[in-house]
Design a protein around this motif. Structure first.
Motif, PDB file in Angstrom:
ATOM      1  N   UNK A  62      -6.513  -2.785  -2.404  1.00 42.66           N
ATOM      2  CA  UNK A  62      -5.146  -2.940  -1.905  1.00 42.66           C
ATOM      3  C   UNK A  62      -4.260  -3.219  -3.115  1.00 42.66           C
ATOM      4  N   UNK A  63      -3.167  -2.479  -3.212  1.00 40.99           N
ATOM      5  CA  UNK A  63      -2.233  -2.666  -4.325  1.00 40.99           C
ATOM      6  C   UNK A  63      -0.933  -3.234  -3.778  1.00 40.99           C
ATOM      7  N   UNK A  64      -0.391  -4.198  -4.504  1.00 40.56           N
ATOM      8  CA  UNK A  64       0.879  -4.811  -4.127  1.00 40.56           C
ATOM      9  C   UNK A  64       1.903  -4.589  -5.233  1.00 40.56           C
ATOM     10  N   UNK A  65       3.169  -4.528  -4.840  1.00 41.01           N
ATOM     11  CA  UNK A  65       4.243  -4.421  -5.821  1.00 41.01           C
ATOM     12  C   UNK A  65       5.551  -4.855  -5.184  1.00 41.01           C
ATOM     13  N   UNK A  66       6.434  -5.377  -6.004  1.00 39.12           N
ATOM     14  CA  UNK A  66       7.777  -5.700  -5.517  1.00 39.12           C
ATOM     15  C   UNK A  66       8.702  -4.498  -5.665  1.00 39.12           C
ATOM     16  N   UNK A  67       8.208  -3.450  -6.314  1.00 39.36           N
ATOM     17  CA  UNK A  67       9.016  -2.247  -6.545  1.00 39.36           C
ATOM     18  C   UNK A  67       8.640  -1.169  -5.533  1.00 39.36           C
ATOM     19  N   UNK A  68       9.622  -0.764  -4.733  1.00 39.34           N
ATOM     20  CA  UNK A  68       9.408   0.260  -3.716  1.00 39.34           C
ATOM     21  C   UNK A  68       9.693   1.636  -4.325  1.00 39.34           C
ATOM     22  N   UNK A  69       8.689   2.193  -4.984  1.00 43.21           N
ATOM     23  CA  UNK A  69       8.822   3.492  -5.650  1.00 43.21           C
ATOM     24  C   UNK A  69       7.883   4.459  -4.933  1.00 43.21           C
ATOM     25  N   UNK A  70       8.438   5.333  -4.059  1.00 46.98           N
ATOM     26  CA  UNK A  70       7.595   6.210  -3.232  1.00 46.98           C
ATOM     27  C   UNK A  70       6.568   7.036  -4.004  1.00 46.98           C
ATOM     28  N   UNK A  71       6.924   7.560  -5.174  1.00 46.16           N
ATOM     29  CA  UNK A  71       5.950   8.363  -5.920  1.00 46.16           C
ATOM     30  C   UNK A  71       4.775   7.496  -6.371  1.00 46.16           C
ATOM     31  N   UNK A  72       5.048   6.283  -6.772  1.00 49.60           N
ATOM     32  CA  UNK A  72       3.993   5.339  -7.184  1.00 49.60           C
ATOM     33  C   UNK A  72       3.094   5.007  -5.994  1.00 49.60           C
ATOM     34  N   UNK A  73       3.708   4.728  -4.864  1.00 50.83           N
ATOM     35  CA  UNK A  73       2.954   4.393  -3.658  1.00 50.83           C
ATOM     36  C   UNK A  73       2.051   5.560  -3.261  1.00 50.83           C
ATOM     37  N   UNK A  74       2.609   6.764  -3.217  1.00 52.80           N
ATOM     38  CA  UNK A  74       1.828   7.947  -2.842  1.00 52.80           C
ATOM     39  C   UNK A  74       0.693   8.210  -3.816  1.00 52.80           C
ATOM     40  N   UNK A  75       0.956   8.040  -5.099  1.00 52.85           N
ATOM     41  CA  UNK A  75      -0.066   8.259  -6.127  1.00 52.85           C
ATOM     42  C   UNK A  75      -1.251   7.311  -5.901  1.00 52.85           C
ATOM     43  N   UNK A  81      -6.396   4.143  -2.666  1.00 50.98           N
ATOM     44  CA  UNK A  81      -6.048   2.778  -2.255  1.00 50.98           C
ATOM     45  C   UNK A  81      -6.097   2.679  -0.729  1.00 50.98           C
ATOM     46  N   UNK A  82      -6.636   1.591  -0.242  1.00 49.67           N
ATOM     47  CA  UNK A  82      -6.705   1.345   1.201  1.00 49.67           C
ATOM     48  C   UNK A  82      -5.293   1.156   1.766  1.00 49.67           C
ATOM     49  N   UNK A  83      -4.451   0.472   0.968  1.00 44.14           N
ATOM     50  CA  UNK A  83      -3.099   0.154   1.431  1.00 44.14           C
ATOM     51  C   UNK A  83      -2.251  -0.205   0.222  1.00 44.14           C
ATOM     52  N   UNK A  84      -0.955   0.040   0.341  1.00 50.61           N
ATOM     53  CA  UNK A  84       0.009  -0.368  -0.678  1.00 50.61           C
ATOM     54  C   UNK A  84       0.988  -1.290   0.029  1.00 50.61           C
ATOM     55  N   UNK A  85       1.038  -2.540  -0.391  1.00 49.75           N
ATOM     56  CA  UNK A  85       1.879  -3.529   0.272  1.00 49.75           C
ATOM     57  C   UNK A  85       3.043  -3.920  -0.629  1.00 49.75           C
ATOM     58  N   UNK A  86       4.221  -3.993  -0.030  1.00 51.36           N
ATOM     59  CA  UNK A  86       5.401  -4.408  -0.784  1.00 51.36           C
ATOM     60  C   UNK A  86       5.577  -5.915  -0.701  1.00 51.36           C
ATOM     61  N   UNK A  87       5.951  -6.499  -1.843  1.00 48.37           N
ATOM     62  CA  UNK A  87       6.211  -7.938  -1.896  1.00 48.37           C
ATOM     63  C   UNK A  87       7.709  -8.170  -1.697  1.00 48.37           C
ATOM     64  N   UNK A  88       8.107  -9.254  -1.097  1.00 46.92           N
ATOM     65  CA  UNK A  88       7.241 -10.291  -0.553  1.00 46.92           C
ATOM     66  C   UNK A  88       6.462  -9.770   0.657  1.00 46.92           C
TER      67      UNK A  88
END
Length: 103
Positions: A62-75, A81-88
């Motif tokens: 599972x990857x987390x990030x405070x940056x909502x960058x669709x290309x990064x999430x899709x990659x 990755x099982x899931x990409x979660x945005x912080x908070x």
């Protein structure tokens, strides 16, 4: 268990060339949660190393990030990755992850 950066996580998982698996069969890692931005390497790079490993490729990451960058999430999702979660983090995201891991 925590690791302060990606290279240390790889050491703990026994995925470095110079390190033997520090778990020594005593315990099994069954989930990796990582931040995308961290010292030493990105969460995406850690994900790739885990998924390239025959012994660890089935472990959910599972990857987390405070940056909502669709290309990064899709990659990250395309790499496995099982899931990409945005912080908070939201409680609903944690519940969704729990449901995904139980299935």
């Amino acid at each position: 268990t925590t690791a302060e950066n990606g290279p240390r996580a790889l050491e703990f998982l026994g995925l470095t060339d110079s390190q033997q698996n520090t778990l020594n069969g005593r315990s099994k890692v069954n989930l990796v949660i990582t931040d995308y931005c961290m010292p030493g390497m990105t969460g995406y790079e850690l994900l790739k190393k885990i998924k390239e490993s025959s012994s660890m490729k089935e472990v959910p990451v599972v990857i987390m990030s405070s940056e909502n960058i669709p290309t990064r999430i899709n990659q990250c999702l395309e790499e496995g990755a099982q899931m990409f979660m945005l912080k908070p983090l939201k409680q609903s995201d944690v519940k969704k992850l729990t449901c995904q891991l139980m299935n």
